[in-house]
Design a protein around this motif. Structure first.
Motif, PDB file in Angstrom:
ATOM      1  N   GLY A   1       0.699  -1.207   0.568  1.00 14.08           N
ATOM      2  CA  GLY A   1      -0.142   0.057  -0.030  1.00 14.08           C
ATOM      3  C   GLY A   1       0.664   1.752  -0.094  1.00 14.08           C
ATOM      4  N   MET A   2       0.161   2.341   0.172  1.00 10.28           N
ATOM      5  CA  MET A   2       1.253   3.689   0.648  1.00 10.28           C
ATOM      6  C   MET A   2      -0.502   4.097   1.719  1.00 10.28           C
ATOM      7  N   ALA A   3       1.478   5.051   2.093  1.00  9.82           N
ATOM      8  CA  ALA A   3       0.723   5.828   3.372  1.00  9.82           C
ATOM      9  C   ALA A   3       1.322   7.339   3.367  1.00  9.82           C
ATOM     10  N   GLY A   4       1.325   8.494   3.796  1.00  2.00           N
ATOM     11  CA  GLY A   4       2.415   9.529   4.045  1.00  2.00           C
ATOM     12  C   GLY A   4       1.656   9.880   4.009  1.00  2.00           C
ATOM     13  N   ASP A   5       2.297  11.735   3.736  1.00  2.00           N
ATOM     14  CA  ASP A   5       1.481  12.679   3.066  1.00  2.00           C
ATOM     15  C   ASP A   5      -0.080  13.182   2.069  1.00  2.00           C
ATOM     16  N   GLU A   6      -1.009  12.798   1.526  1.00  2.00           N
ATOM     17  CA  GLU A   6      -1.718  12.514   0.595  1.00  2.00           C
ATOM     18  C   GLU A   6      -1.159  14.191  -0.290  1.00  2.00           C
ATOM     19  N   ARG A   7      -1.070  15.106   0.252  1.00  2.00           N
ATOM     20  CA  ARG A   7      -1.068  16.403  -0.708  1.00  2.00           C
ATOM     21  C   ARG A   7      -0.121  16.084  -1.506  1.00  2.00           C
ATOM     22  N   MET A   8       0.815  15.701  -1.407  1.00  2.00           N
ATOM     23  CA  MET A   8       2.633  15.764  -2.329  1.00  2.00           C
ATOM     24  C   MET A   8       2.183  14.833  -2.981  1.00  2.00           C
ATOM     25  N   PHE A   9       2.857  15.168  -4.243  1.00  2.00           N
ATOM     26  CA  PHE A   9       2.261  14.515  -5.912  1.00  2.00           C
ATOM     27  C   PHE A   9       0.984  13.453  -5.761  1.00  2.00           C
ATOM     28  N   ALA A  10       1.006  13.622  -7.018  1.00  2.00           N
ATOM     29  CA  ALA A  10      -0.127  12.437  -7.677  1.00  2.00           C
ATOM     30  C   ALA A  10      -0.147  11.713  -7.436  1.00  2.00           C
ATOM     31  N   VAL A  11      -0.981  10.637  -7.626  1.00  2.00           N
ATOM     32  CA  VAL A  11      -1.623   9.115  -7.091  1.00  2.00           C
ATOM     33  C   VAL A  11      -1.159   8.489  -8.235  1.00  2.00           C
ATOM     34  N   ALA A  12      -1.062   9.398  -9.625  1.00  2.00           N
ATOM     35  CA  ALA A  12      -0.459   8.480 -10.554  1.00  2.00           C
ATOM     36  C   ALA A  12       0.909   8.034 -10.493  1.00  2.00           C
ATOM     37  N   ASP A  13       1.171   9.144 -10.183  1.00  2.00           N
ATOM     38  CA  ASP A  13       3.123   9.132  -9.858  1.00  2.00           C
ATOM     39  C   ASP A  13       3.742   7.558  -9.558  1.00  2.00           C
ATOM     40  N   PHE A  14       2.926   7.025  -8.197  1.00  2.00           N
ATOM     41  CA  PHE A  14       3.349   5.485  -7.531  1.00  2.00           C
ATOM     42  C   PHE A  14       2.776   4.801  -8.557  1.00  2.00           C
ATOM     43  N   ALA A  15       2.087   5.035  -9.552  1.00  2.00           N
ATOM     44  CA  ALA A  15       2.066   3.397 -10.422  1.00  2.00           C
ATOM     45  C   ALA A  15       2.537   2.723 -10.705  1.00  2.00           C
ATOM     46  N   PRO A  16       3.998   3.037 -10.856  1.00  2.00           N
ATOM     47  CA  PRO A  16       5.324   1.819 -11.378  1.00  2.00           C
ATOM     48  C   PRO A  16       5.267   1.174  -9.968  1.00  2.00           C
ATOM     49  N   ALA A  17       5.367   1.788  -9.182  1.00  2.00           N
ATOM     50  CA  ALA A  17       5.748   0.875  -7.715  1.00  2.00           C
ATOM     51  C   ALA A  17       4.862   0.447  -7.338  1.00  2.00           C
TER      52      ALA A  17
END
Length: 331
Positions: free
Chosen positions: A160-176
């Motif tokens: 999954g993913m946690a952390g500060d949801e105000r930073m970066f676009a969620v789509a940026d993390f699609a590769p991970a």
């Protein structure tokens, strides 16, 4: 007194479950200065989401060895079992292990040892979900995903993913997320906590999620609520955390009951318990006393959590059997 209802937790950050006394003890052992981490009452000191993240990272920094993590897991699961928790999935962070300097295998190995000790003594079952820390960025996320996939053991059941949801676009993390998904790990992602319904929608559009961490601000958009219900996306709700962080001004304003009434699968979770003055026992008490949930409703919420758990079918069968027989600790 804790409600004598079996409880299943799907959303807890293991470093965020560290009692202040344990953090102070390990800080003294390892020579870590935590004098600014606590307030005058001895509780974690923070004022908003940003300062909470800093306090969380400060607490996490005192865990330096495999046995430190074993003690953390054993301490949390033992306390949870005393409140009737029969199963918990805790979030772990390859990024925190890296920043602390402990090899990831030792990090999760220690946690697993502690979970096994708690299970042997109290019957509670623990599993691990490695996380991306969103505020560390997409490139670090790919490395975290690779680390998680390179160290798959039976106790690792999702990603999954946690952390500060105000930073970066969620789509940026699609590769991970793709790395974890292709390795067979089911996915969850924090969204709709600090940001609104659009954050939940973006996560669902970008990632093949089965659950959403928090997700409660989806209630701001009726069409999104219908989508969650239609697709059976489970929300890992944390009312105590939400009110402590002022996501909602009060429990009366919390949308948990409305989301459940609309057919969205919802669960109850403690998130970062000592930071938010809560526990799984308190979350179930909040749901009964402030969110309009009867004890029958709470049993159904636990059953929803069992089915939404990322563990294997054999473990779910054991949990279902405990629900049907009432074989759980009561307080």
């Amino acid at each position: 007194m804790t409600l004598a209802i079996p409880k299943v937790e799907l959303h807890c950050h293991i470093e965020g479950a560290a009692p202040p006394a344990l953090v102070r003890r390990l800080a003294a052992r390892h020579g870590v200065d935590v004098s600014r981490l606590f307030d005058e009452a001895g509780d974690y000191a923070w004022a908003d989401f940003t300062s909470f993240i800093h306090a969380y990272d400060g607490a996490a920094a005192v865990f330096r060895t495999s046995e430190d993590y074993a003690l953390l897991a054993e301490t949390y699961l033992t306390a949870s079992a005393a409140e009737g928790v029969i199963y918990t999935e805790v979030f772990v962070s390859p990024d925190h292990a890296r920043r602390t300097g402990i090899p990831y295998a030792d990090y999760i190995g220690g946690l697993i040892d502690g979970m096994r000790r708690a299970e042997a003594a109290h019957g509670i079952v623990g599993r691990l979900i490695p996380l991306i820390e969103r505020h560390f960025g997409p490139e670090t996320a790919v490395e975290a995903a690779k680390t998680a996939v390179d160290h798959l053991v039976p106790e690792v059941v999702g990603f999954g993913m946690a952390g500060d949801e105000r930073m970066f676009a969620v789509a940026d993390f699609a590769p991970a997320f793709r790395i974890a998904h292709e390795a067979g790990l089911p996915l969850t992602c924090h969204a709709g906590e600090i940001l609104g319904a659009d954050s939940v929608r973006a996560a669902l559009d970008a990632l093949p999620l089965r659950r959403v961490g928090h997700g409660v601000r989806a209630a701001e958009d009726p069409a999104l609520v219908r989508r969650l219900a239609d697709e059976g996306i489970v929300l890992e709700c944390c009312p105590g955390s939400n009110v402590a962080l002022k996501v909602f001004p009060s429990f009366a304003a919390h949308p948990f009951a409305a989301l459940r009434a609309a057919g969205v699968p919802v669960t109850l979770n403690a998130d970062d318990p000592p930071f938010f003055w809560t526990s799984m026992g308190r979350e179930y008490q909040i749901a009964r006393d402030h969110l309009g949930q009867s004890e029958a409703d709470l049993m159904a919420i636990t059953a929803t959590a069992v089915e939404a758990a990322f563990c294997d079918e054999a473990t779910k069968a054991r949990l279902r059997a405990r629900l049907s027989t009432g074989a759980f600790p009561s307080a």
